[in-house]
Design an enzyme around this catalytic site. Structure first.
Site, PDB file in Angstrom:
ATOM      1  CD  GLU A 156       7.374  -1.798   1.233  1.00  0.00           C
ATOM      2  OE1 GLU A 156       7.420  -0.676   0.026  1.00  0.00           O
ATOM      3  OE2 GLU A 156       6.660  -1.141   2.146  1.00  0.00           O
ATOM      4  CD  GLU A 348       4.411  -1.874  -3.792  1.00  0.00           C
ATOM      5  OE1 GLU A 348       4.198  -0.689  -2.625  1.00  0.00           O
ATOM      6  OE2 GLU A 348       4.194  -2.901  -2.427  1.00  0.00           O
TER       7      GLU A 348
END
Length: 433
Positions: A156, A348
């Site tokens: 991320e 995720e």
């Protein structure tokens, strides 16, 4: 919760769970400090005033946690390697032990090489940090590459740029707004250099874990649509276009510190593309006051504002539950990038809820797995799904106030207790085999 049978996923589909080093390992005295150690030491930075010095004490309890993975029946475990720990004497020995334990349990190790815990003293504003990252990656790959086949470079970079460097609510706590763009570029450059380092070490299964979500305009008014398009560039395309197309979105490249040579490195071919999905964003025209949802506040004066997604149940974090957003996201990415999009893995997906009988989490996961299957039926090449997270953990600026785990952790005693969702996922995986 849906009661009809879960559709079958293809043979070889990879089922796993995810964690990150800073959030679970503890043993902070056995590694160099990171930017997160400095950040959490500042009063008021973390909601409950806590730190990750002990966290889940996974460093000392990893065998117990691997046994939980084996009992769950997952194919793979996505963890992260702590760069500050690797910089410390004997730090790589821990990951040697962890990988050996995973292999003995029949669980594929899938390490992420950077999950926000930058060593103190380094700075993503500096280009040299990307080169330093590549050297660290080479060290890790040389040590673990005989047993690790699947690698993730970064986690991320969008959130690390936005929350840590633009808005200042995560480490290192800078409020640079659009002056944070070089941070994004240097992370992407670090990714490309890491891919080259991994290839040189013989790796053949490399991806990245990028966060993505659909961006919905607050209305069909031109000002709202323009703001939503801008936000989509900032949070989605800024981090996908250079990786998959070898160029930044229009209007962005001239703001970045690198040129075509950097883009050639950033666009090193991937074996698969990781997507972290939690919720869509509803975005409207700028407002005179700050806006935000789910713990993220956007200051006034930016070219967009965040709006609530109404009519949806909310997680304990205040995030809307929108499983069909995952289908929309994946089919939209397939349309946008075509054959430039490698096979996808959901690296995720999860939610924060309290309690051991966590029926809300079961309903969330059930709906999102079905939404993922609908993307498969629509022709998206999805190869795996990782739940966030195995354990309740240190949830960054929220401290220990948010619980994402399939396993409850009593942070006073470190006792682990599988939740109802752990048993639900275990039964799902048995039925898929």
């Amino acid at each position: 919760m849906a009661t009809d049978a879960m559709p079958r996923f293809p043979d070889g589909f990879l089922w796993g769970v995810s964690t990150s080093a800073h959030q679970i390992e503890g043993a902070a005295d056995l590694r160099e400090p990171s930017v997160w150690d400095a950040f959490t030491a500042e009063p008021g930075r973390v909601g409950d005033g806590s730190t990750a010095a002990v966290a889940c004490d996974h460093y000392h309890r990893y065998r117990e946690d691997v046994a939980l993975l084996a009992g769950l029946g997952v194919d793979a475990y996505r963890f992260s390697v702590s760069w500050p720990r690797v910089n410390s004497p004997g730090g790589l020995d821990f990951y040697d032990r962890l990988v050996d334990e995973l292999c003995a349990a029949g669980v594929r190790p899938v390490p992420t090489l950077f999950h926000w815990d930058l060593p103190a003293g380094l700075d993503w504003r500096e280009r040299d940090t990307a080169s330093r990252f590549a050297r660290y990656v080479s060290v890790v790959a040389e040590r673990l590459g005989d047993r690790v086949g699947t690698w993730i470079t970064l986690n991320e970079p969008a959130e690390h740029t936005l929350l840590g460097h633009a808005l200042g609510v995560h480490a290192p706590g800078r409020k640079l707004l659009f002056d944070a763009l070089p941070v994004a570029h240097h992370q992407l450059l670090a990714h490309g250099l890491a891919v080259r380092a991994l290839r040189a070490a013989g790796a053949r299964d490399i991806g990245i874990a990028n966060s993505h979500g659909p961006v919905w305009p607050a209305s069909n008014e031109p000002a709202d649509r323009e703001a939503a398009d801008f936000y989509d560039v900032l949070l989605n395309r800024l981090f996908a276009d250079p990786l998959l197309l070898g160029r930044y979105p229009e209007g962005v490249g001239e703001l970045m510190p690198g040129g075509d040579a950097d883009l050639a490195v950033i666009a090193e071919p991937l074996d698969w593309y990781g997507v972290n999905y939690y919720a869509p964003a509803r975005v409207g025209a700028p407002r005179d006051t700050e806006s935000g949802t789910g713990g993220v506040r956007i200051p006034a004066g930016l070219p967009f504002s965040l709006r609530e997604i109404e009519g949806r149940p909310l997680t304990d974090f205040g995030w809307p539950v929108v499983p069909e957003g995952l289908t929309e996201l994946l089919t939209g990415m397939a349309d946008r990038y075509g054959d430039r999009l490698p096979p996808v893995m959901i690296t995720e997906n999860g939610c924060s809820y309290e309690g051991l009988d966590d029926q809300e989490r079961i309903a969330f996961l059930d709906a999102h797995v079905r939404a993922l299957h609908r993307a498969l039926e629509a022709g998206v090449d999805v190869r795996g799904y990782f739940v966030w997270s195995l354990l309740d953990n240190f949830e960054w600026a929220e401290g220990y106030a948010r619980r994402f785990g399939l396993v409850h952790v009593d942070f006073a005693t470190q006792a682990r207790t599988p939740k109802a969702s752990y048993r639900w996922l275990r039964d799902l995986l048995r039925a898929q085999r």
